[in-house]
Design a protein around this motif. Structure first.
Motif, PDB file in Angstrom:
ATOM      1  N   VAL A  85       1.123  -1.319   0.132  1.00  0.00           N
ATOM      2  CA  VAL A  85      -0.106  -0.039  -0.391  1.00  0.00           C
ATOM      3  C   VAL A  85       0.342   1.391  -0.222  1.00  0.00           C
ATOM      4  N   GLN A  86       1.959   1.180   1.363  1.00  0.00           N
ATOM      5  CA  GLN A  86       2.994   2.699   1.579  1.00  0.00           C
ATOM      6  C   GLN A  86       3.629   2.355  -0.494  1.00  0.00           C
ATOM      7  N   GLU A  87       4.052   1.012  -1.021  1.00  0.00           N
ATOM      8  CA  GLU A  87       4.753   1.611  -1.946  1.00  0.00           C
ATOM      9  C   GLU A  87       3.503   2.187  -3.151  1.00  0.00           C
ATOM     10  N   ASP A  88       2.213   1.925  -3.362  1.00  0.00           N
ATOM     11  CA  ASP A  88       1.803   1.822  -4.347  1.00  0.00           C
ATOM     12  C   ASP A  88       1.448   3.658  -4.099  1.00  0.00           C
ATOM     13  N   SER A  89       1.315   3.726  -3.115  1.00  0.00           N
ATOM     14  CA  SER A  89       1.256   5.283  -2.620  1.00  0.00           C
ATOM     15  C   SER A  89       2.075   6.436  -2.714  1.00  0.00           C
ATOM     16  N   ALA A  90       1.867   7.859  -4.015  1.00  0.00           N
ATOM     17  CA  ALA A  90       3.038   8.330  -4.017  1.00  0.00           C
ATOM     18  C   ALA A  90       2.741   9.609  -2.323  1.00  0.00           C
ATOM     19  N   VAL A  91       1.875   9.751  -2.167  1.00  0.00           N
ATOM     20  CA  VAL A  91       1.668  10.577  -1.666  1.00  0.00           C
ATOM     21  C   VAL A  91       2.287  10.035   0.009  1.00  0.00           C
ATOM     22  N   MET A  92       1.560   8.535   0.147  1.00  0.00           N
ATOM     23  CA  MET A  92       2.417   8.112   1.656  1.00  0.00           C
ATOM     24  C   MET A  92       4.541   7.792   1.592  1.00  0.00           C
ATOM     25  N   ARG A  93       4.700   8.117  -0.182  1.00  0.00           N
ATOM     26  CA  ARG A  93       6.595   7.479  -0.459  1.00  0.00           C
ATOM     27  C   ARG A  93       6.716   9.198  -0.008  1.00  0.00           C
ATOM     28  N   LEU A  94       5.936   9.987  -0.468  1.00  0.00           N
ATOM     29  CA  LEU A  94       6.546  11.543  -0.315  1.00  0.00           C
ATOM     30  C   LEU A  94       6.243  11.735   1.106  1.00  0.00           C
ATOM     31  N   LEU A 130      -6.099   0.194  -2.117  1.00  0.00           N
ATOM     32  CA  LEU A 130      -6.340   1.152  -1.288  1.00  0.00           C
ATOM     33  C   LEU A 130      -5.891   2.500  -1.188  1.00  0.00           C
ATOM     34  N   ALA A 131      -4.583   2.039  -1.872  1.00  0.00           N
ATOM     35  CA  ALA A 131      -3.020   3.275  -1.991  1.00  0.00           C
ATOM     36  C   ALA A 131      -3.796   4.133  -3.593  1.00  0.00           C
ATOM     37  N   ALA A 132      -4.988   3.733  -4.286  1.00  0.00           N
ATOM     38  CA  ALA A 132      -4.999   4.719  -4.898  1.00  0.00           C
ATOM     39  C   ALA A 132      -6.615   5.824  -5.181  1.00  0.00           C
ATOM     40  N   LYS A 133      -7.180   5.134  -4.106  1.00  0.00           N
ATOM     41  CA  LYS A 133      -8.382   5.524  -3.831  1.00  0.00           C
ATOM     42  C   LYS A 133      -8.139   6.501  -2.275  1.00  0.00           C
ATOM     43  N   PHE A 134      -7.202   6.505  -1.829  1.00  0.00           N
ATOM     44  CA  PHE A 134      -6.548   7.399  -0.746  1.00  0.00           C
ATOM     45  C   PHE A 134      -5.721   8.708  -1.647  1.00  0.00           C
ATOM     46  N   ASP A 135      -4.987   8.065  -2.228  1.00  0.00           N
ATOM     47  CA  ASP A 135      -3.836   9.336  -2.782  1.00  0.00           C
ATOM     48  C   ASP A 135      -4.875   9.996  -4.065  1.00  0.00           C
ATOM     49  N   ASN A 136      -5.934   9.346  -4.213  1.00  0.00           N
ATOM     50  CA  ASN A 136      -6.672  10.703  -4.883  1.00  0.00           C
ATOM     51  C   ASN A 136      -8.171  11.248  -4.473  1.00  0.00           C
TER      52      ASN A 136
END
Length: 290
Positions: A25-34, A111-117
């Motif tokens: 989830v963290q790897e697929d989320s740009a927000v979580m990586r930044l 989950l990552a896509a919806k969080f980022d969006n």
């Protein structure tokens, strides 16, 4: 999906599988990586926010030294539940390693896509204590990408930040890959063979489909000072399954799992996000369409 009704059972995931799910989830989320991850208790957390820095002053050797306090404020971060239900055929339950592989491959991405969006303003915030970039300052990169990015750096600096990261949609990646100097040389890649944008103006760059928000104009990415953005997760990802339930699909049709020899897995994560919105810019493109 929603509407799971009966016979719910928690899956006891091996520790390594559970860890892989939240890691992906963290790897697929740009927000979580930044952004910076913080520990988030179930009842929320009050975060101190520095609104202004203290000021120093020159003094003579025996003079009293000036006292200057920083401006401080607070924000409350709460965990909001993000969930998805996905049906599987019974063969996955019969062969548990295959189920684990499917969970690791499919659910984290959703989950990552919806969080980022949501952070990027494409989906409404789940509550008032969840920040989004829906109304941040915008820079149009469709005509002169380099000048627009420099304008973003300047705007972030004028609001007390230091631009240190970019989250791009695939649309923005295409625009920047096609940007050239007066001699036709690409501006934002090290070589054509790489075909990637590892950094923009010396700052880390990640691609996320969630960074695209259709509108007039389209939003195709974000830039900002990610040291002033934080997310928190309560207890990681919770997994529950049911083999005797009725699922209500997005089109209001239903699936009876027992009748179809299927079962469903529900993945939930409690997550929150807070940021200083003044130090972020949206990147827009007037000629881009979905």
């Amino acid at each position: 999906m929603s509407g799971i009704q009966t016979n719910r059972t928690a899956i006891s995931l091996p520790t390594e599988v559970s860890s892989q799910i939240i890691q992906k989830v963290q790897e697929d989320s740009a927000v979580m990586r930044l952004a910076t991850q913080i520990a988030l208790p179930g009842n929320g957390l009050t975060i101190p926010v520095i609104t202004s820095d203290p000021a120093a002053a020159w003094v003579d050797e025996t003079d009293e030294k000036p006292v200057s306090n920083p401006g401080l404020g607070t924000k409350v971060m709460r965990g909001y539940k993000l969930a998805v239900i996905e049906p599987f055929s019974n063969q996955f339950r019969r062969d548990m390693p295959a189920l684990y592989d499917a969970l690791i491959a499919r659910l984290p991405r959703v989950l990552a896509a919806k969080f980022d969006n949501t952070v990027f303003g494409g989906t409404a915030a789940p509550g008032s204590d969840f920040d989004t970039f829906a109304s941040v300052t915008a820079q149009d990169i469709s005509q002169n990408p380099y000048n627009a990015l420099v304008a973003a750096v300047t705007d972030v600096a004028e609001h007390g930040g230091d631009l240190n990261g970019f989250a791009l949609s695939p649309k923005a990646k295409g625009i920047l890959l096609s940007a050239t100097d007066d001699n036709g040389r690409p501006l934002f890649i090290n070589s054509v063979a790489e075909g990637a944008i590892p950094q923009i103006l010396g700052s880390a760059t990640y691609v996320s489909r969630g960074a695209y928000v259709q509108g007039t104009p389209d939003v195709v990415g974000f830039a900002g000072d990610w040291s002033k953005a934080m997310y928190g997760v309560v207890e990681g990802v919770d997994i529950t399954f049911s083999s005797d339930a009725t699922l209500t699909l997005a089109d209001s049709s239903t699936i009876n799992l027992f009748q179809r020899n299927m079962f469903a897995v529900r993945a939930e994560i409690e997550i929150g996000f807070r940021a200083d919105l003044d130090v972020f810019n949206a990147l827009t493109a007037t000629t881009t369409s979905a």
